[in-house]
Design a protein around this motif. Structure first.
Motif: not given
Ligand SMILES: Cc1ncc(C[n+]2csc(CCOP(=O)(O)OP(=O)(O)O)c2C)c(N)n1
Lengths: 163, 565
Positions: A11, A14, A19, A68-72, B119, B123, B127-129, B131, B148, B180, B182
């Protein structure tokens, strides 16, 4: 330790870079290079990560990356076919005309380009795969390299086998 | 649609998520939130006396109820006080949402008063965070955070919320769905792999089920695993986190395995030809020396988290999915093999190497746990523990028959966890009897929460197994450091306890009971149970009692120490 090339679609937010990098640093891996940029979709970025790592631990890092949630999506390009490029700028010493001419010859014969001319230096730009870029560095080294900057590798899986 | 403030959006979002309790502590960066909570009828705010108490209470609430626990702290020191608790929840895959105030957006990154990069700090332990710098994003972030936290492999999520965002206004629209790109956990196991496991089970001669905390986290998985084990007549050993996942009083139960597990569970692991691991992560406290763990076994591993599989041991049959769903499918395909000889062998081990201790007239901790078990066995009970010998005795000598009745910090081993976690569990399960089995060291790490327990009439029963030592560390010093008790002596003589826990209880307005003799144990427990508020039972136990059996760290399981008794 073997060298790996990981490509991650993430994603475009920022904190994602931290991460991803954190997963490697937490295990004491040194990231050789990491290149990030937007993709065809402005909401996502692609990261190309080159890392020297222990194979078994890297397997774990790949799974953690996927977590990681942001990794697709994560791809390990290492074993398969891929195309890669790197951009390098080399500032090399060129204090007299003789030397300048020789450098210009090297640059011409390799397909690189001179992009900045100073009184005492020339700056050469080259893009290509690791081999091509590495070769140019070696060719220019005897003249005295003042500074180098490189983008790090970007890579995409090759579709050649499907053609 | 009319606009409301960020603080109101947060509260409305929490209500949408079904949150009924928040544990927390205020400060400048959460005053707008606190102000909007004032008089709120939907959510009860529990004022702890330390942020660490708040996060452990949220965690205990989550472990006891299966719902997401919520805690709140102010920015800077308040937020950093959550770190140990967030890491604790992370290691044990507990769903919590931690909300921290942050300095004004314009000050972030400027070393402002009470600023900490939460954050960044959290990290690796969330599991996730998030801001949240834009009030328009807040509702979506809360929705995602709860999603999540509670789905897939559960875990803690942190939302860092600048104080000015709490005051800014936006329309409140709560999203109905989460998307989401990912994050798409796999729930259904691969049917081919499940059938392969079923076949391997039928062919196997010495199968063993190794059940972990994942069974507890996947509600209903305990029913499926019990069905599987009983139908197939396969013995079951559980990890410490898996206590209660399978009824401890079932003849097929081998109790806990690992460093302080039963000898027969560990022997069974070493001899099994098939290990069916479910929601367990092959922690080093379980495996001992990894290269000698289960040397003869085909290993099947069912887990929702792909990164857990083949992390420590290499797995022959990996099945990624939710424990309940995979076990249900497995139940449909599994056919029984002939394991009678195997069970015979295990029965012999059970007879030859039972869990034992010296049951003389001295006041021994194992006896106390057994009595608590005896007196409460027909009731709904939750046992929380601190960390150390107390935790191991509580794991060994109480019989857990249901999931979510054992609450203990497994992965991180956090001293000071038990009491606030017990408070959280009691808030979530007001009809249950809740104990905190404690050491005299651990209880002093969050004893301040007695104030909240007394004021809110949260009737947690604290049983301190008081040995005057940091007992577990002392045990290692006794066995491996020539009895040089460096840094582990809490009070010189057991009789001169410090602090005087009975007076301490009284000073908070709670009841305190000191028990020094075995004959008074039952009476004291019954007396404590009658009390409507919290009670401290200060059991002055044999000072140098040890936890046995024990596999020394990094040793092969066969090098187990059986103890003297
Ligand atoms: C926060 C924290 N600090 C230190 C430790 C290391 N540690 C593990 S067990 C233990 C001793 C615990 O003593 P006590 O609470 O008195 O319990 P006992 O072992 O005597 O039952 C210590 C210091 C820990 N687990 N957690």
């Amino acid at each position: 330790m073997p060298r790996f090339i990981i490509s991650a679609l993430v994603e475009n937010k920022f904190g994602v870079l931290a991460r991803v990098a954190g997963l490697f640093s937490a295990r004491g891996f040194n990231i050789d290079s990491l290149a990030v940029g937007e993709t065809e979709d402005p909401d996502t970025s692609r990261m190309t990560i080159v890392v020297d790592a222990d194979e078994k631990i890297l397997e774990q890092v790949k799974k953690q990356l996927n977590k990681l949630i942001d990794v697709i999506r994560v791809q390990d390009l290492t074993g398969g076919k891929y195309v890669d490029r790197e951009l390098i700028l080399i500032k090399v010493k060129a204090e007299n005309t003789g030397v300048r001419e020789k450098i210009v010859q090297v640059v011409d014969s390799t397909g690189a380009e001179i992009i900045d001319i100073g009184r005492k230096t020339l700056t050469v730009e080259e893009s290509g795969d690791a081999h091509k870029v590495g070769a140019l560095v070696e060719l220019l080294r005897p003249y005295g390299i003042v500074e180098i900057v490189r983008t790090g590798k970007i890579a995409l899986q090759s579709d050649m086998e499907n053609v | 649609m009319s606009k409301v403030t960020g603080a109101e959006i947060l509260i409305k979002s929490l209500v949408e998520e079904g949150v009924k309790h928040i544990f927390g502590y205020p400060g400048g960066s959460v005053i707008p939130l606190a102000d909007k909570m004032f008089g709120n009828k939907d959510i009860t705010f529990h004022l702890t006396r330390h942020e660490q108490g708040a996060v452990h209470a949220a965690d205990g609430y989550a472990r006891a109820t299966g719902e997401v626990g919520v805690c709140v702290a102010t920015s800077g020191p308040g937020a950093t006080n959550l770190v140990t608790g967030i890491a604790t929840a992370h290691m044990d895959s507990i769903p919590i949402v931690a909300i921290t105030g942050q300095v004004k957006c314009a000050l972030i990154g400027n070393d402002a008063f009470q600023e900490a990069d939460m954050v960044g700090i959290t990290r690796p332990i969330t599991k996730h965070n998030y801001l949240v710098k834009d009030v328009n994003e807040l509702a979506k972030v809360v929705k995602e955070a709860f999603h999540i936290a509670r789905t897939g492999r559960p875990g803690p999520v942190l939302i860092d919320l600048p104080v000015d965002v709490q005051l800014q206004q936006a329309e409140f629209r709560y999203p109905k769905t989460v998307d989401l790109k990912g994050y798409k956990p796999t729930y259904k196991g691969h049917i081919g792999q499940i059938k392969k496991l079923a076949k391997t089970m039928t062919r196997s001669k010495k199968p063993l089920i190794y059940a972990g905390g994942g069974i507890v986290l996947s509600d209903g998985a305990n029913v499926e695993i019990t069905k599987l084990a009983r139908k197939m007549e396969i013995p079951v050993t559980t990890t410490m986190m898996g206590l209660g996942a399978f009824p401890g009083d079932d003849p097929l139960s081998l109790g806990m395995l690992g460093m302080h597990g039963t000898a027969y569970a560990n022997l069974a692991v070493q001899e099994a030809d098939l290990i069916i691991a479910v929601g367990a992560r092959f922690d080093d406290r379980v495996t001992g020396r990894i290269d000698t763990f289960a040397p003869n076994a085909t290993i099947a591993h069912i887990d929702i988290d792909p990164s857990s599989v083949s992390k420590n041991v290499s797995v022959d049959i990996p099945i990624i999915g939710d424990a309940r769903l995979v076990l249900k499918e497995l139940n449909a395909h599994a056919r029984k093999g002939d394991y009678a000889a195997w069970r015979g062998k295990i029965a012999e081990w059970k007879r030859d190497f039972p869990l034992k201790y010296k049951n003389d007239d001295k006041l021994r901790p194992q006896y106390i746990i057994e009595q608590i078990c005896e007196i409460t066995k027909d009731k709904d009970v939750i046992i929380a523990t601190e960390v150390g010998q107390n935790q191991m005795w509580a794991a060994q000598h109480y019989t857990y028959t249901k999931p979510r009745t054992w609450i203990s910090s497994g992965g991180l081993g956090t001293m000071g966890f038990g009491f606030p976690a017990a408070i959280g569990a009691q808030v979530g399960k007001p009809d249950h009897i809740v104990f905190d089995i404690a050491g005299d060291g651990s209880i002093q790490m969050n004893i301040q929460e007695l104030a909240m327990a007394v004021i809110e009439k949260i009737p947690v029963k604290i049983a301190i197994l008081n040995n005057g030592y940091l007992g577990m560390v002392r045990q290692w010093q006794e066995l491996f450091y020539d009895k040089r008790y460096a840094w582990t002596v809490l009070s010189e003589k057991a009789a001169t306890v410090c602090p005087d826990f009975v007076k301490l209880a009284e000073s908070y307005g709670a009841k305190g009971i000191r028990i020094s003799e075995k004959k008074n144990v039952k009476k004291a427990i019954k007396e404590a149970l009658k009390e409507k508020g919290p009670v401290i039972m200060d059991f002055i136990i044999e000072r140098e009692e040890n936890v046995f059996p024990m596999v020394p760290a990094g040793e092969t399981i066969s090098n187990m120490l059986h103890g003297l008794a």
